[in-house]
Design an enzyme around this catalytic site. Structure first.
Site, PDB file in Angstrom:
ATOM      1  N   CYS A   1     -35.837 -21.437  32.720  1.00 58.46           N
ATOM      2  CA  CYS A   1     -35.273 -22.214  33.823  1.00 58.46           C
ATOM      3  C   CYS A   1     -33.820 -22.591  33.520  1.00 58.46           C
ATOM      4  O   CYS A   1     -32.969 -22.553  34.404  1.00 58.46           O
ATOM      5  CB  CYS A   1     -36.056 -23.512  34.046  1.00 58.46           C
ATOM      6  SG  CYS A   1     -37.843 -23.355  33.946  1.00 58.46           S
ATOM      7  N   ASP A   2     -33.536 -22.979  32.284  1.00 60.13           N
ATOM      8  CA  ASP A   2     -32.251 -23.642  31.987  1.00 60.13           C
ATOM      9  C   ASP A   2     -31.328 -22.887  31.039  1.00 60.13           C
ATOM     10  O   ASP A   2     -30.185 -23.322  30.832  1.00 60.13           O
ATOM     11  CB  ASP A   2     -32.536 -25.039  31.406  1.00 60.13           C
ATOM     12  CG  ASP A   2     -33.298 -25.915  32.391  1.00 60.13           C
ATOM     13  OD1 ASP A   2     -33.073 -25.753  33.605  1.00 60.13           O
ATOM     14  OD2 ASP A   2     -34.122 -26.729  31.957  1.00 60.13           O
TER      15      ASP A   2
ATOM     16  N   CYS B   1     -37.872 -25.624  29.120  1.00 59.54           N
ATOM     17  CA  CYS B   1     -38.035 -24.326  29.787  1.00 59.54           C
ATOM     18  C   CYS B   1     -36.771 -23.489  29.672  1.00 59.54           C
ATOM     19  O   CYS B   1     -35.814 -23.685  30.433  1.00 59.54           O
ATOM     20  CB  CYS B   1     -38.411 -24.545  31.250  1.00 59.54           C
ATOM     21  SG  CYS B   1     -38.589 -22.988  32.151  1.00 59.54           S
TER      22      CYS B   1
END
Ligand code: FAD
Ligand code: NAP
Length: 314
Positions: free
Chosen positions: A139-140, A136
């Site tokens: 997300c990261d 992701c």
């Protein structure tokens, strides 16, 4: 122990299919209950710009899903933060059990559990998950400011992730096992024009290499699919974007499936092989897998459930 929650229509999943089903089921006065699962809002919460949702030239995926949840609630759907861990499809009413211990009974069920990211299955990938290996980018990605990153895959997700990661990374290498991409042409154009992205054709990821103390990725070993030659690429982040598999564990072995683990629905409907159990969205769809098609199927599922319940009532 709380009493079971009973509903005319239980919706499992909070992606575009689930929330659309919720809007229609609420307007049909079925007093639906929707259980959100581990990813409230579904896959679109893991992306940024969505450019193909009709009516919005551009909308942020998480914002769209917040609006869908608000819409479902405003129509009268009860939205519950829980994960269904068991679904008894033989019981009447249907009986679902949540991770919270709560029991849900329902005269009809709409399954909209969508899909989740696939992994390559390498031991080194597993070892570094959360320590440099991710599925992701939204997300990261932020953790890799000024670093070199690799993305594995050749579909829309891989290309979008690669483009998004250029916001942080100094360089993004897109590793793909062929020399042509599956992604939409408009995304391919953006990718090929981007100065920070370099495609590496005909290669697969062989191993993620890194350190144990502190735990982190230092690079990857990639293999040429024809010659078998191994090359090492230095990088701090590895993003796996090789597609998604249907989240059908709740009904595995209980309903008919097709194309592997996708739930089969009757052509032109959302009826599964079990009367009263309907399925919608990516869970059933190995072909289109779009937000708008999932939402369309969510609508169909609510209408199918409404008809099923009306027929039952005589
Ligand atoms: P999902 O969105 O997968 O939602 C599934 C829901 O089920 C989740 O809320 C989850 O928590 C819930 N759930 C799962 N198991 C359980 C359980 N046991 N109990 C309770 N709930 C459960 N499509 C587009 O049209 N345009 C795009 O720009 C686009 N971009 C994308 C970018 C990325 C990075 C990804 C991964 C996908 C993208 N897609 C895009 C595809 C789109 O997100 C999906 O087609 C769509 O989200 C599928 O909707 P769905 O409702 O079927 O399931
Ligand atoms: P996808 O279209 O299935 O593509 C998966 C990619 O990963 C393919 O290029 C595939 O290679 C590669 N791959 C699969 N298994 C592999 C393995 N074991 N090793 C190496 N490479 C592997 O998946 P996706 O990109 O996640 O897209 C899923 C769905 O969501 C699609 O329907 C897509 O349109 C939709 N989506 C839409 C948008 C958008 O509309 N903007 C954005 C994201 C996703 P091959 O090409 O060689 O098979």
């Amino acid at each position: 122990m709380t009493d079971p929650v009973h509903t005319r229509c239980l919706i499992i999943g909070s992606g575009p299919a689930g929330y659309t089903a919720a809007v229609y089921a609420a307007r049909a006065m079925l007093n639906p209950v929707l259980v959100q699962g581990i990813e409230p809002g579904g896959q679109l919460t893991t992306t940024t710009e969505v450019e193909n949702w009709p009516g919005d030239t551009e909308v942020q995926g998480p914002d769209l899903m917040v609006r869908m949840e608000a819409h479902a609630k405003a129509m009268g759907c009860e939205v519950i933060g829980d994960i269904v861990s068991d679904l008894d499809v033989d019981a009447r009413p249907f009986r679902a059990t949540g991770d919270s211990g709560r029991v849900y009974t329902a005269d009809s069920v709409i399954l909209a559990t969508g899909a989740r990211a696939k992994w390559l299955g390498l031991p080194s990938e597993d070892a570094f998950k959360g320590f440099g290996v991710s599925a992701c980018a939204t997300c990261d990605g932020f953790f890799y400011r000024g670093q070199e990153i690799v993305v594995v895959g050749g579909g829309n997700t891989a290309v979008e992730e690669a483009l998004f990661l250029t916001n942080f990374a100094s360089k993004v290498t897109l590793i793909h096992r062929r020399d042509s991409l599956r992604a939409e042409k408009i995304l391919q154009d953006r990718l090929f024009r981007h100065p920070k992205i370099e495609p590496l054709w005909f290669h697969t990821l062989d191993e993620v290499v890194g350190t144990d103390n502190p735990k982190g990725v230092e690079g990857v070993r990639v293999k040429h699919v024809e010659t078998g030659e191994i090359t090492e690429i230095r990088c701090k982040g590895v993003f796996i974007a090789i597609g998604h598999a249907p989240a059908s564990e709740l009904v595995k072995g209980k309903v008919e499936m097709h194309h592997g683990d996708y739930v089969r629905v009757e052509a032109g409907s959302t009826r599964t092989s079990i009367p009263g159990l309907f399925a919608a969205g990516d869970l059933t769809d190995h072909l289109y897998r779009q937000a708008v098609t999932s939402a369309g199927m969510g609508c169909m599922a609510a209408l199918d459930a409404e008809k099923f319940l009306a027929d039952q009532d005589g």
